[in-house]
Structures are given as structure tokens and as C-alpha cells.
Motif scaffolding. Structure first.
Motif, short mmCIF file in Angstrom:
data_model
loop_
_atom_site.label_atom_id
_atom_site.label_comp_id
_atom_site.label_asym_id
_atom_site.label_seq_id
_atom_site.Cartn_x
_atom_site.Cartn_y
_atom_site.Cartn_z
N THR A 36 0.86 -1.19 0.00
CA THR A 36 0.00 0.00 0.00
C THR A 36 0.89 1.23 0.00
N VAL A 37 0.63 2.15 -0.91
CA VAL A 37 1.34 3.42 -0.97
C VAL A 37 0.43 4.52 -0.46
N VAL A 38 0.90 5.27 0.53
CA VAL A 38 0.16 6.42 1.06
C VAL A 38 0.89 7.68 0.59
N THR A 39 0.17 8.56 -0.08
CA THR A 39 0.77 9.72 -0.73
C THR A 39 -0.24 10.86 -0.79
N PRO A 40 0.20 12.09 -0.99
CA PRO A 40 -0.76 13.19 -1.10
C PRO A 40 -1.50 13.16 -2.44
N LYS A 54 -9.27 17.38 -7.71
CA LYS A 54 -9.71 18.58 -7.00
C LYS A 54 -11.00 18.32 -6.23
N GLY A 55 -11.10 18.93 -5.05
CA GLY A 55 -12.30 18.82 -4.24
C GLY A 55 -12.42 17.51 -3.49
N LYS A 56 -11.39 16.69 -3.48
CA LYS A 56 -11.44 15.40 -2.81
C LYS A 56 -10.53 15.40 -1.59
N PHE A 57 -10.96 14.66 -0.57
CA PHE A 57 -10.19 14.58 0.66
C PHE A 57 -9.33 13.31 0.70
N LYS A 58 -9.85 12.24 0.11
CA LYS A 58 -9.15 10.97 0.12
C LYS A 58 -9.55 10.19 -1.12
N VAL A 69 -3.40 5.05 -1.61
CA VAL A 69 -4.27 5.93 -0.83
C VAL A 69 -3.71 7.34 -0.94
N ARG A 70 -4.50 8.23 -1.52
CA ARG A 70 -4.07 9.63 -1.70
C ARG A 70 -4.83 10.50 -0.71
N LEU A 71 -4.07 11.27 0.08
CA LEU A 71 -4.64 12.08 1.16
C LEU A 71 -4.58 13.57 0.82
N TRP A 72 -5.47 14.31 1.44
CA TRP A 72 -5.54 15.76 1.24
C TRP A 72 -4.29 16.44 1.77
N LEU A 73 -3.90 17.51 1.10
CA LEU A 73 -2.91 18.45 1.63
C LEU A 73 -3.20 19.82 1.04
N TYR A 74 -2.64 20.83 1.66
CA TYR A 74 -2.72 22.18 1.11
C TYR A 74 -1.56 22.30 0.13
N ALA A 75 -1.87 22.31 -1.16
CA ALA A 75 -0.83 22.31 -2.19
C ALA A 75 -0.36 23.73 -2.48
N SER A 76 0.97 23.89 -2.58
CA SER A 76 1.52 25.21 -2.88
C SER A 76 2.97 25.06 -3.34
#
Length: 386
Positions: A36-40, A54-58, A69-76
Motif C-alpha cells: 500500500t502506498v500512502v501519498t498526497p 480537486k475537491g477530494k479529501f481521500k 491511498v491519496r490524502l488531502w494536503l494544502y498544495a503550494s
């Protein structure tokens, strides 16, 4: 089948060495582990969440038998250090939330840097029953200092403490270079150390292109256009007498490079933007040599492009110093210019004879790469350590 988790800040469809490295690692381990890969959510290098996420949390998916599994982050990609810190904190907070609500396997591989994300993982996942493997691709904060991105002070000392904690909390450390492993060994003797190069998984193809001697020397750069690579400065410093410079990629310096080209239309500099990896390999066949530059020599850094281009049979001009320079020389993969010395770089370019760029040279580079930079053999040795 035993479960294994990989936690990373970079993963395809993002581009770059870090995402490719973790992708090949996950792909290579999935035959022996339930990976399992966990990543933003994908955002690098644009600093914006990719449109389809866009607009997704997970977001959960399964690709090539790897659970993602892709998790939310504040991208900048802001240059403001506080905004960058908040972006890293946001992913760390998402990870803590994930750790609380999900069962974590007994084997976890953590990518570092970013140091703060790695620290979050090493701190919250410590357990006598769990084996923590730290995959160290660059030496932060020292690399940041050498790049001029960090200054020594309170924050630098704090990052050093995080770095030491991460190393001392690991059971096994995978280092991308011998310099990284040497650095770690000076801090702690606790973890096992394993040299894990960023070898690409590229199917072998035939070489067909042979350079035409009556044309200018066609030099190509492909990759991130960030501070570390210094492509804008390279554009300004090259002597364009009988050379062309072709650029593929995206990143922080992209707009400045476009502006430079617009304001210097008399110079043979060409920009093509971002191209996906499969098409890029085809594009590279148009050129004589690839250049691998670093703005400053960075201790511990070995650009993964060395191994990728070698497998494509592309002669290289390396301009970054350190361990990467040794690899080019030891395996006779091309030419080396002194790190940071643009006069020497232009001198080396002037001495490259297009008559030397034969099919035989390209085939020799490729043969050396497939004999010495074998991902499958490296994975076999790694599995024995896990």
C-alpha cells in the motif's frame, strides 16, 4: 501475503526522480508483499492539485497490484517559507488522521525528505513490533543550506534534530548514495544501512540514431526546472558557438526561462514544456548528448538521470560534482565539467567532437548500464534486508 506500506510525498502521475523511484520500488515489491502506498493528492511540481483530484479529501485505487491511498494536503509552490511549512504540516496532519483510523502494517518504508513528513511517520509509528525503513534520497537540511534555500539558525538546528531523530528511529536506512550512508553512520550506528540507487526499469530497445557531423551539437536537458538544477543560469552562461540547447520540463524557473528565450531570440535555445516519460524517451533520440547540471555541488546527491539516460544509450555531460561525477568517469558514460565552473563547461563542450558520437559509443553506454544498473538485482538484495 505479508503487508508493507510505503509513505511518500511524491508518486505518479507526478513527475520527477522521487515519484519514479517510489513507483518502481512499490512495483518491485508487490510480488512478495501486499503493498500500500500512502501519498498526497497529486500536485507536484505545479503546486496545484491535479484537475481530476480537486475537491477530494481521500482517493483510493489499485494500480499494478499496488493499493494507493491519496490524502488531502494544502498544495503550494510558494517561495514563502511559512506557506511551504503549512503545506508540509497539512500532509502530516492527514497522515496522523490516517494512522489513527487505519491498521498500519509491521513493515513501513518512509520517504525522506521532506523531513517534517518523515518525522511525523517515525514518531507516530514507533513500535517494537514494527520495522521502520527510512528511504533517504537527499541530506536535509544540509542540502538546503548548500542550495541557499536555508540559512543556519534556530530553524536549521531544529531540522537537524528532526533529521537525527529520524535516523535513530529507523531499523533500516536506504541511501541513494554512499555519501548519504557515510553521513548517517556519523550520526548513529543503530540502523542497518543499504545502498539503494534510483535505477529505472526500462525495457531494452535498439539504438538507431547516429549524429550528423555537419550539424551543431544538439544538447538536451529534461527534468525539473527548479533551483537545484539552475537551468536559467545555464541558458545565460552557455557559449552557443556551434551548439543548440533544448529544454524539456516544468518547475519554478519555467516562466523565467520562457522569458529569457523570448528576449534572446537570436540564441538557439528551445523550450518544449513538460512531456510524459514514455514520449520523452522517444524525443531524446533526436539529440546528441544530455546535460545533467546542478547549480551547486550537493553532498549526498546522485541525480537519477545518470542511470536512466545510460539505459537509453545517451552520452552525458555531467556538471554537478560529487559522487555523480565519479559514476560518469568510472563507467565512461560521457564527459565531466567542474561543478559551478561555466568556463570549464564551455571548454568541455568545445572539445566534444561530433565524430565521436557514434552508434558504437551509444551502444557501449547502454551495455554498461544494463550490466551495472540492474533494478531487479537490487530489489532481490533489498528484499533480503526487509
Amino acid at each position: 501475503m505479508q503487508k508493507l506500506m510505503i509513505i511518500t510525498s511524491y508518486f505518479p502521475p507526478e513527475i520527477g526522480a522521487a515519484s519514479n523511484r517510489i513507483f518502481h520500488l512499490a512495483e518491485g515489491l508487490q510480488s512478495d508483499y501486499d503493498v500500500t502506498v500512502v501519498t498526497p493528492l497529486p500536485n507536484y511540481p505545479t503546486g496545484k492539485i491535479f484537475e481530476e483530484y480537486k475537491g477530494k479529501f481521500k482517493v483510493k485505487s489499485c494500480e499494478n497490484n499496488v493499493n494507493i491511498v491519496r490524502l488531502w494536503l494544502y498544495a503550494s509552490k510558494s517561495k514563502n517559507k511559512f506557506v511551504r511549512l503549512f503545506a508540509m504540516l497539512s500532509y502530516s496532519m492527514s497522515l496522523v488522521w490516517f494512522f489513527v483510523w487505519n491498521k498500519i502494517p509491521d513493515k513501513v518504508i518512509v520517504q525522506s525528505p521532506p523531513l517534517l513528513v518523515a518525522f511525523t511517520c517515525m514518531f507516530f509509528l514507533r513500535s517494537k513490533k514494527r520495522k521502520l525503513i527510512l528511504n533517504v534520497s537527499d541530506l536535509w537540511p544540509s542540502a538546503g543550506f548548500e542550495l541557499g534555500a536555508l540559512k543556519q539558525g534556530f530553524s536549521y538546528k531544529l531540522l537537524q534534530k528532526l533529521e537525527r531523530f529520524n535516523y535513530k528511529s529507523a531499523d533500516l536506512i536506504l541511501g541513494q548514495s554512499n555519501e548519504i550512508l557515510t553521513h548517517v553512520s556519523k550520526i548513529t550506528s543503530k540502523p542497518q544501512l543499504f545502498l539503494y540507487r534510483n535505477y529505472p526499469n526500462i525495457k531494452r530497445t535498439e539504438i538507431t540514431k547516429v549524429s550528423m557531423n555537419n550539424e551543431p551539437l544538439k544538447i538536451v536537458y529534461a527534468g525539473l526546472l527548479g533551483v537545484a538544477q539552475g537551468i536559467l543560469k545555464l541558458c545565460k552562461e552557455l557559449n552557443y558557438n556551434n551548439i543548440e540547447f533544448h529544454i524539456y520540463g516544468s518547475g519554478a524557473e519555467e516562466e523565467e526561462i520562457k522569458l529569457f528565450i523570448k528576449n534572446n531570440k537570436n540564441l538557439p535555445v528551445f523550450f518544449y514544456g513538460r512531456v510524459d516519460r514514455a514520449n520523452l524517451h522517444s524525443e531524446l533520440k533526436k539529440y546528441d548528448i544530455v546535460i545533467i547540471p546542478l547549480l551547486n555541488r550537493i553532498y549526498g546527491s546522485v541525480p537519477s538521470k545518470i542511470f536512466e539516460y545510460a539505459k537509453l544509450g545517451m552520452p552525458m555531460l555531467y556538471f554537478g560534482g560529487g559522487e555523480g561525477e565519479n559514476i560518469i568517469n568510472d563507467y565512461e558514460l560521457g564527459w565531466v565539467a567542474k561543478a559551478g565552473d561555466y568556463n570549464n563547461l564551455n571548454s568541455v563542450l568545445k572539445k566534444i567532437d561530433k565524430a565521436e558520437l557514434t552508434l558504437e559509443l551509444q551502444q557501449k553506454v547502454k551495455d554498461v548500464a544494463y550490466e551495472n544498473f540492474d533494478l531487479s538485482k537490487q530489489l532481490i538484495l533489498l528484499k533480503e534486508k526487509l
